[in-house]
Motif scaffolding. Sequence first.
Motif, PDB file in Angstrom:
ATOM      1  N   VAL A  90      16.363   8.680  -3.460  1.00  0.00           N
ATOM      2  CA  VAL A  90      14.792   8.026  -3.034  1.00  0.00           C
ATOM      3  C   VAL A  90      13.967   7.995  -4.255  1.00  0.00           C
ATOM      4  N   TYR A  91      13.476   6.787  -4.410  1.00  0.00           N
ATOM      5  CA  TYR A  91      12.592   6.542  -5.400  1.00  0.00           C
ATOM      6  C   TYR A  91      11.052   6.444  -4.854  1.00  0.00           C
ATOM      7  N   ASP A 100       9.528  13.775   3.105  1.00  0.00           N
ATOM      8  CA  ASP A 100       8.510  14.263   4.006  1.00  0.00           C
ATOM      9  C   ASP A 100       7.340  14.776   3.413  1.00  0.00           C
ATOM     10  N   LYS A 101       7.205  15.309   2.401  1.00  0.00           N
ATOM     11  CA  LYS A 101       6.017  15.683   1.666  1.00  0.00           C
ATOM     12  C   LYS A 101       4.978  14.493   1.297  1.00  0.00           C
ATOM     13  N   PHE A 102       5.680  13.565   0.399  1.00  0.00           N
ATOM     14  CA  PHE A 102       5.165  12.500  -0.328  1.00  0.00           C
ATOM     15  C   PHE A 102       5.165  11.188   0.270  1.00  0.00           C
ATOM     16  N   LEU A 103       5.951  10.757   1.358  1.00  0.00           N
ATOM     17  CA  LEU A 103       6.001   9.547   1.967  1.00  0.00           C
ATOM     18  C   LEU A 103       5.278   9.494   3.107  1.00  0.00           C
ATOM     19  N   THR A 104       4.685   8.361   3.453  1.00  0.00           N
ATOM     20  CA  THR A 104       3.904   8.149   4.764  1.00  0.00           C
ATOM     21  C   THR A 104       4.140   6.706   4.971  1.00  0.00           C
ATOM     22  N   LYS A 105       3.701   6.379   6.241  1.00  0.00           N
ATOM     23  CA  LYS A 105       3.768   4.932   6.873  1.00  0.00           C
ATOM     24  C   LYS A 105       3.081   4.134   5.649  1.00  0.00           C
ATOM     25  N   GLY A 106       3.778   2.834   5.539  1.00  0.00           N
ATOM     26  CA  GLY A 106       3.275   2.021   4.492  1.00  0.00           C
ATOM     27  C   GLY A 106       3.563   2.154   3.114  1.00  0.00           C
ATOM     28  N   LYS A 107       4.005   3.133   2.729  1.00  0.00           N
ATOM     29  CA  LYS A 107       4.267   3.540   1.256  1.00  0.00           C
ATOM     30  C   LYS A 107       5.628   2.735   0.953  1.00  0.00           C
ATOM     31  N   LEU A 108       5.687   2.442  -0.190  1.00  0.00           N
ATOM     32  CA  LEU A 108       6.812   1.380  -0.803  1.00  0.00           C
ATOM     33  C   LEU A 108       7.697   2.722  -1.551  1.00  0.00           C
ATOM     34  N   CYS A 109       8.994   2.448  -1.182  1.00  0.00           N
ATOM     35  CA  CYS A 109       9.868   3.240  -1.966  1.00  0.00           C
ATOM     36  C   CYS A 109      11.308   2.505  -2.246  1.00  0.00           C
ATOM     37  N   GLY A 110      12.153   2.993  -3.033  1.00  0.00           N
ATOM     38  CA  GLY A 110      13.489   2.516  -3.117  1.00  0.00           C
ATOM     39  C   GLY A 110      14.555   3.548  -2.758  1.00  0.00           C
ATOM     40  N   LEU A 139      17.938  -0.489  -1.854  1.00  0.00           N
ATOM     41  CA  LEU A 139      16.848  -1.283  -0.868  1.00  0.00           C
ATOM     42  C   LEU A 139      15.471  -0.850  -1.455  1.00  0.00           C
ATOM     43  N   ILE A 140      14.511  -1.979  -1.346  1.00  0.00           N
ATOM     44  CA  ILE A 140      13.115  -1.316  -1.753  1.00  0.00           C
ATOM     45  C   ILE A 140      12.159  -1.938  -0.367  1.00  0.00           C
ATOM     46  N   GLY A 141      11.561  -1.298   0.100  1.00  0.00           N
ATOM     47  CA  GLY A 141      10.694  -1.581   1.214  1.00  0.00           C
ATOM     48  C   GLY A 141       9.545  -0.578   1.543  1.00  0.00           C
ATOM     49  N   ARG A 142       8.947  -0.698   2.692  1.00  0.00           N
ATOM     50  CA  ARG A 142       7.961  -0.031   3.000  1.00  0.00           C
ATOM     51  C   ARG A 142       8.248   0.812   4.267  1.00  0.00           C
ATOM     52  N   LEU A 143       7.877   2.060   4.394  1.00  0.00           N
ATOM     53  CA  LEU A 143       7.827   2.864   5.460  1.00  0.00           C
ATOM     54  C   LEU A 143       7.183   2.139   7.012  1.00  0.00           C
TER      55      LEU A 143
END
Length: 128
Positions: free
Chosen positions: A94-95, A56-66, A6-10
């Motif tokens: 998690v990318y 938890d350290k690097f992802l925030t709302k709206g960030k794109l991740c795979g 999957l690829i999407g935004r938080l």
Amino acid sequence: MNNVSLIGRLVRDPELRRAGETSVCTFTLAVNRPGKEKQADFPKITVFGKQAENCDKFLTKGKLCGVKGRIQTGSYTNKDGAKVYTTDVVAEMVYFLEWGEKQAVNENKEDTEPIPQENEAQNDEIPF
């Protein structure tokens, strides 16, 4: 075979908790469906261990991740006595497709300049 990519935004900031000595991070992705109509799915993602701490350290709302992982189903009985069925994605990888550590509050913003991320190529490193 049980594989999910999957690829999407938080949808919101990830939530980190401890289960014994293991870190567990959960977050929800907004994943667009293919087609002309704008529709999305919102799978819940669960990540374990050191990777959970990094999420938890690097992802925030709206960030794109795979996310690469597997589907896991379960069920529980809610407080009303009804059986509730769940479907989650357990992430194996998690990318971080948009980098950046969570922003710390800094009152002297003009004194700071962005630090280049490890994955950003310098102009003299580009082979063409």
